[in-house]
Design an enzyme around this catalytic site. Structure first.
Site, PDB file in Angstrom:
ATOM      1  N   TYR A   1      -9.505  -9.604   2.881  1.00 51.96           N
ATOM      2  CA  TYR A   1      -8.353  -9.825   3.773  1.00 51.96           C
ATOM      3  C   TYR A   1      -8.484 -11.199   4.438  1.00 51.96           C
ATOM      4  O   TYR A   1      -7.530 -11.983   4.480  1.00 51.96           O
ATOM      5  CB  TYR A   1      -8.310  -8.708   4.814  1.00 51.96           C
ATOM      6  CG  TYR A   1      -7.279  -8.888   5.909  1.00 51.96           C
ATOM      7  CD1 TYR A   1      -5.920  -8.696   5.653  1.00 51.96           C
ATOM      8  CD2 TYR A   1      -7.659  -9.240   7.210  1.00 51.96           C
ATOM      9  CE1 TYR A   1      -4.965  -8.852   6.657  1.00 51.96           C
ATOM     10  CE2 TYR A   1      -6.717  -9.398   8.220  1.00 51.96           C
ATOM     11  CZ  TYR A   1      -5.381  -9.208   7.937  1.00 51.96           C
ATOM     12  OH  TYR A   1      -4.440  -9.361   8.935  1.00 51.96           O
TER      13      TYR A   1
ATOM     14  N   SER B   1      -3.439 -14.678  10.253  1.00 49.19           N
ATOM     15  CA  SER B   1      -4.323 -13.922  11.144  1.00 49.19           C
ATOM     16  C   SER B   1      -5.458 -14.828  11.583  1.00 49.19           C
ATOM     17  O   SER B   1      -5.882 -15.708  10.816  1.00 49.19           O
ATOM     18  CB  SER B   1      -4.919 -12.724  10.397  1.00 49.19           C
ATOM     19  OG  SER B   1      -5.970 -12.154  11.151  1.00 49.19           O
TER      20      SER B   1
END
Ligand code: NDP
Length: 278
Positions: A162, A148
């Site tokens: 995350y 990501s």
């Protein structure tokens, strides 16, 4: 001939979003696919989508499993080998910005959340890689990790764990790529920006709130210069490219960013005309 005929692909997190789209594209391009996720209804939706698109039932192995459990991982490998006899590609796609209900933000978020988040987004990738490695050595196969742009270098205080997991995943991709290329296995990754999937729904937003989120980002040039959230297929196409040795054989340990330009802009400079028109 379709380019993945005779090849077998495991795609984690294929009961929704990017993984579902990748499963469809791989299967339409001839691959046998193992599709998986925890939610049996959504996994069945993926299976039906494939079948309705003309994929043969023989090409599909559907496994309800939690990818953070050792048993679940073993089931993915075993059923794939039982049904197809080989593994050519592992797509480590399952992931989520897990939230808790405590309302804690930033560094106050709990250690429990930290462990759960790293387990799913990082440790499960490490474990699946170890388990699939001997089979990929036989086929000279490929691994594609889904990272990501949240992995950095920008700060992500709301999704701190995350973002840390994805940053660590990027280093794992690079290092595993150099370790595994000696066995003929290629490892690469894709780093998506904002893509319209079940991702924000999994964080607790309902359908309307999710749509509002994507719509508001799309009209802000300092968020997504391309003016729209990506589709799952935008990312799935890159996954297939990185899994296709004929097209990408010389790419080793890299991450391809696909984010509509998000990482190239700062709010400060994205739209000088708008900022100076008051
Ligand atoms: P979705 O929520 O649509 O899909 C996530 C998939 O992961 C689902 O199939 C879900 O299945 C699966 N999953 C989650 N937890 C587990 C678990 N414990 N065990 C097994 N499967 C699990 O999101 P995306 O398609 O967007 O996410 C795919 C990847 O893309 C993730 O790694 C995410 O971090 C990354 N990404 C997404 C972005 C976006 O904007 N959408 C941006 C950047 C990266 P189930 O619920 O059935 O278990």
């Amino acid at each position: 001939m379709p380019r993945f005929t005779g090849k077998t692909v495991i795609i984690t997190g294929s009961s929704n979003g990017i993984g579902r789209s990748a499963a469809l594209l791989f299967a339409l391009d001839g691959a046998n696919v193992t599709i998986t996720g925890r939610n049996s209804e959504r996994l069945e939706e993926t299976k039906q989508l494939l079948l309705k698109s003309g994929v043969s039932e023989k090409q599909v192995n559907s496994v309800v499993a939690d990818v953070t459990s050792s048993d679940g991982q073993d089931q993915l490998v075993k059923t794939t080998l039982d049904k197809f006899g080989r593994i050519d590609v592992l797509v480590n796609n399952a992931g989520a910005a897990i939230t808790d209900n405590s309302g804690a933000t930033g560094t106050d978020q709990s250690l429990d959340l930290y462990h759960k988040t790293l387990h799913l987004n990082l440790q499960a990738v490490v474990e699946m890689t170890k388990k699939v490695k001997p089979h990929l050595m036989k086929t000279k196969g490929e691994i594609v990790n889904i990272s990501s742009i949240g992995g950095g270098p920008h700060a992500q205080p709301d999704f701190i764990y995350y973002a840390m997991a994805k940053a660590a995943l990027d280093q794992y991709t690079r290092s595993a790529a150099i370790d595994l290329i000696q066995h003929g296995i290629r490892v690469n990754s894709v780093s998506p920006g904002i893509v319209s999937t079940g991702f924000v729904g999994a964080m607790g937003l309902d359908n309307q709130a999710s749509q509002n989120f994507y719509d508001s980002l799309s009209v802000r040039k300092h968020c997504i210069p391309a003016g729209m959230a990506g589709n799952p297929e935008d990312i799935a196409n890159i996954i297939l490219f990185l899994a296709d040795r004929k097209l990408s054989s010389y790419i080793i340990g890299q991450s391809i960013v696909a984010d509509g330009g998000s990482t190239l802009v700062l709010g400060l400079q994205a739209d000088m005309k708008e900022l100076s028109s008051q």
